[in-house]
Design a protein around this motif. Sequence first.
Motif, mmCIF file in Angstrom:
data_model
loop_
_atom_site.group_PDB
_atom_site.id
_atom_site.type_symbol
_atom_site.label_atom_id
_atom_site.label_comp_id
_atom_site.label_asym_id
_atom_site.label_seq_id
_atom_site.Cartn_x
_atom_site.Cartn_y
_atom_site.Cartn_z
ATOM 1 N N GLU A 226 0.769 -1.238 -0.047
ATOM 2 C CA GLU A 226 0.021 -0.001 0.083
ATOM 3 C C GLU A 226 0.851 1.148 0.189
ATOM 4 O O GLU A 226 0.456 2.129 -0.625
ATOM 5 N N ILE A 227 1.988 1.129 0.587
ATOM 6 C CA ILE A 227 2.918 2.470 0.611
ATOM 7 C C ILE A 227 4.132 2.418 -0.261
ATOM 8 O O ILE A 227 4.905 3.563 -0.426
ATOM 9 N N ALA A 228 4.278 1.273 -0.909
ATOM 10 C CA ALA A 228 5.359 1.173 -1.746
ATOM 11 C C ALA A 228 5.190 2.148 -3.093
ATOM 12 O O ALA A 228 4.083 1.987 -3.470
ATOM 13 N N ASP A 229 6.304 2.924 -3.473
ATOM 14 C CA ASP A 229 6.132 3.389 -5.036
ATOM 15 C C ASP A 229 5.857 2.533 -5.973
ATOM 16 O O ASP A 229 5.291 2.666 -6.841
ATOM 17 N N VAL A 230 6.612 1.283 -5.893
ATOM 18 C CA VAL A 230 6.611 0.267 -6.774
ATOM 19 C C VAL A 230 6.679 -1.187 -6.095
ATOM 20 O O VAL A 230 7.460 -1.259 -5.303
ATOM 21 N N THR A 231 5.756 -2.000 -6.300
ATOM 22 C CA THR A 231 5.877 -3.464 -6.014
ATOM 23 C C THR A 231 6.065 -4.322 -7.173
ATOM 24 O O THR A 231 5.242 -4.433 -8.219
ATOM 25 N N LEU A 232 7.340 -5.148 -7.060
ATOM 26 C CA LEU A 232 7.597 -6.059 -8.358
ATOM 27 C C LEU A 232 7.120 -7.205 -8.008
ATOM 28 O O LEU A 232 7.980 -7.860 -6.753
ATOM 29 N N LEU A 233 6.135 -7.796 -8.507
ATOM 30 C CA LEU A 233 5.497 -9.120 -8.039
ATOM 31 C C LEU A 233 6.362 -10.224 -8.676
ATOM 32 O O LEU A 233 6.244 -10.409 -9.898
ATOM 33 N N GLY A 234 7.014 -11.051 -7.826
ATOM 34 C CA GLY A 234 7.964 -12.015 -8.445
ATOM 35 C C GLY A 234 8.950 -12.259 -7.537
ATOM 36 O O GLY A 234 8.989 -11.989 -6.287
ATOM 37 N N ARG A 235 9.952 -13.278 -7.698
ATOM 38 C CA ARG A 235 10.935 -13.800 -6.938
ATOM 39 C C ARG A 235 12.260 -13.154 -6.907
ATOM 40 O O ARG A 235 12.596 -12.549 -7.904
ATOM 41 N N ALA A 236 12.715 -12.796 -5.847
ATOM 42 C CA ALA A 236 13.952 -11.951 -5.590
ATOM 43 C C ALA A 236 15.218 -12.534 -6.358
ATOM 44 O O ALA A 236 15.716 -11.780 -7.108
ATOM 45 N N GLY A 237 15.100 -13.757 -6.471
ATOM 46 C CA GLY A 237 16.385 -14.418 -7.282
ATOM 47 C C GLY A 237 16.263 -14.083 -8.780
ATOM 48 O O GLY A 237 17.172 -13.665 -9.478
ATOM 49 N N GLU A 238 14.938 -13.761 -9.142
ATOM 50 C CA GLU A 238 14.947 -13.447 -10.790
ATOM 51 C C GLU A 238 14.953 -11.880 -10.885
ATOM 52 O O GLU A 238 15.668 -11.138 -11.715
ATOM 53 N N ILE A 239 14.283 -11.207 -10.023
ATOM 54 C CA ILE A 239 13.793 -9.800 -10.331
ATOM 55 C C ILE A 239 15.502 -8.828 -9.763
ATOM 56 O O ILE A 239 15.621 -8.056 -10.661
ATOM 57 N N LEU A 240 15.902 -9.015 -8.560
ATOM 58 C CA LEU A 240 17.132 -8.250 -8.154
ATOM 59 C C LEU A 240 18.233 -8.318 -9.265
ATOM 60 O O LEU A 240 18.391 -7.169 -9.845
ATOM 61 N N PRO A 241 18.542 -9.407 -9.929
ATOM 62 C CA PRO A 241 19.673 -9.279 -10.957
ATOM 63 C C PRO A 241 19.064 -8.240 -12.025
ATOM 64 O O PRO A 241 20.073 -7.502 -12.755
ATOM 65 N N LEU A 242 17.765 -8.468 -12.276
ATOM 66 C CA LEU A 242 17.306 -7.464 -13.291
ATOM 67 C C LEU A 242 17.292 -5.862 -13.220
ATOM 68 O O LEU A 242 17.489 -4.950 -14.076
ATOM 69 N N LEU A 243 17.296 -5.590 -11.897
ATOM 70 C CA LEU A 243 17.589 -4.280 -11.559
ATOM 71 C C LEU A 243 18.987 -3.669 -11.402
ATOM 72 O O LEU A 243 19.220 -2.433 -11.368
ATOM 73 N N SER A 244 19.929 -4.718 -11.416
ATOM 74 C CA SER A 244 21.275 -4.302 -11.221
ATOM 75 C C SER A 244 21.552 -3.557 -12.184
ATOM 76 O O SER A 244 21.706 -3.813 -13.472
ATOM 77 N N PRO A 245 22.463 -2.639 -11.860
ATOM 78 C CA PRO A 245 23.327 -1.621 -12.791
ATOM 79 C C PRO A 245 24.470 -2.459 -13.421
ATOM 80 O O PRO A 245 24.751 -3.119 -12.590
ATOM 81 N N PRO A 246 24.467 -1.767 -14.724
ATOM 82 C CA PRO A 246 25.467 -2.621 -15.250
ATOM 83 C C PRO A 246 27.196 -2.494 -14.598
ATOM 84 O O PRO A 246 27.344 -1.458 -14.120
ATOM 85 N N GLU A 247 27.692 -3.779 -14.484
ATOM 86 C CA GLU A 247 28.834 -3.805 -13.634
ATOM 87 C C GLU A 247 29.863 -2.781 -13.985
ATOM 88 O O GLU A 247 30.588 -2.078 -13.095
ATOM 89 N N ASN A 248 30.161 -2.547 -15.308
ATOM 90 C CA ASN A 248 31.309 -1.612 -15.811
ATOM 91 C C ASN A 248 30.806 -0.060 -15.476
ATOM 92 O O ASN A 248 31.756 0.621 -16.089
ATOM 93 N N GLY A 249 29.586 0.205 -14.880
ATOM 94 C CA GLY A 249 29.172 1.357 -14.544
ATOM 95 C C GLY A 249 29.090 2.291 -15.729
ATOM 96 O O GLY A 249 28.430 3.285 -15.635
ATOM 97 N N THR A 250 28.790 1.812 -16.993
ATOM 98 C CA THR A 250 28.490 2.582 -18.043
ATOM 99 C C THR A 250 26.842 2.728 -18.345
ATOM 100 O O THR A 250 26.216 1.903 -17.723
ATOM 101 N N GLY A 251 26.300 3.159 -19.140
ATOM 102 C CA GLY A 251 24.880 3.248 -19.416
ATOM 103 C C GLY A 251 24.015 3.697 -18.396
ATOM 104 O O GLY A 251 24.499 3.837 -17.208
#
Length: 251
Positions: A226-251
Motif C-alpha cells: 500500500e505504501i510502496a512506490d513500486v511493487t515488483l511481483l516476483g521472486r527475488a532471485g529473478e528480479i534483483l539481478p534485472l534491477l542491477s546496474p551494469p557492472e562496468n558502470g556505463t549506461g
Amino acid sequence: MIYERITEELKERFREAWAVAVLTGAGVSVESGVPTFRGGGSAPVWKGLPVEKIATLEMLRTDPVTFWQWYAYRREVIEEAEPNPAHRAIAAWERHFERLTVITQNVDGLHQRAGSRNVLELHGSLWRVRCMRCGLKSEDRRVPLPEIPPHCPACGGLLRPDVVLFGEAVPEDIFSQAVAATATCDLFLVVGTSAVVYPAAALPVLAKQNRALVIEVNPEATPVTEIADVTLLGRAGEILPLLSPPENGTG
Ligand code: BV8
Ligand code: ZN
C-alpha cells in the motif's frame, strides 16, 4: 503501485540512487532452499507450532528439546544452503552505490556469505550461541549439535541461539543504525518479507516518511504494497539481478 515488469525509467531511478537501504526477510533465502515462516498466513514451522509460539523464551524454558530441535533442523538446512542470485545482486550493489546498508531479519548469514559487508542483523544470528547461566557468547557452527539442547562448554549451563525471540527487544545499537540508514536513504528496497513483525515492519513506513523511493519485491502483496512506490511481483532471485546496474558502470 504494482508493476508487472521493470521499466527503463525504474532502472534509471534505481541506478541514480546515492544511499540505499535494503530490508530483507525470509523470502530472499527461499531460492537458497531455506523455508519461510508464514507462507502468507501463520503456517506451523515445527510440530504444528507457528514461529510466534516456538521462537519464544517461554518455549525455550518449558520445552528446550522441541525448541532446539527446530533450531538444529534450521542449522542443518542453512549449512547446506548457498547464497542465491538475490543475495549476490545485493552484495554487488555495494560497489555501485555511495552507501548501501543491508537490514536483515534473517539469521542465516547468507548475505555475508554472498559478500555483503554492511549487514545489520536485526534478529541476531543462528550461528552464534549464548549461555543462559554465565552469558558466554560464542560462534558455534557445529552441525549436527552434539546434544539437544546443547550446554555451555564453560559452565554446563543451557545454551540459546543468539537471536531475538518474540517479546525480546532488537539490540538497541543495531536498531538505531537501521533507523539512521532508513531515515537518510534515497532508495529503500523491501525484499521477501511479509512485513508483519515489528519493529522491522515499521522501517518501510519511516523510509516513506523520509521521501525515499520505496521498491518492494515479493511474489505476493503485503502491508508494504500500500505504501510502496513500486511493487515488483516476483521472486527475488529473478528480479534483483534485472534491477542491477551494469557492472562496468556505463549506461
Ligand atoms: C519486541 C527469531 C518488545 C529469530 C523472530 C508492535 C511493536 C513492537 C512489537 C510488537 C508490536 N506488535 C506485536 C509485537 C510483538 C512482536 C510482533 O511483531 N509480532 C507479530 C507477529 C505481530 N514483535 C516482537 O516480539 C519483537 N520484540 O517488540 O519486543 C520489547 C521492546 C522493548 C523492550 C523489551 C521488549 C521481536 C521481533 C523478532 C522476533 N523474532 N525470529 C529466528 O529464529 O529467525 S521474527 C520471525 O519473523 C523471523 O525471524 C523473521 O525474521 C520474521 C519476519 O518474517 P519474514 O522474514 O517476513 O518471513 P515470512 O515467512 O513471514 O514471509 C516471507 C515472505 O517472503 C512472504 O511475504 C513471501 O511472499 C515472500 N517470498 C516467498 N518466496 C519469495 C518471497 N519473496 C521474494 N522472493 C521469493 N522467492
Ligand atoms: Zn556458561
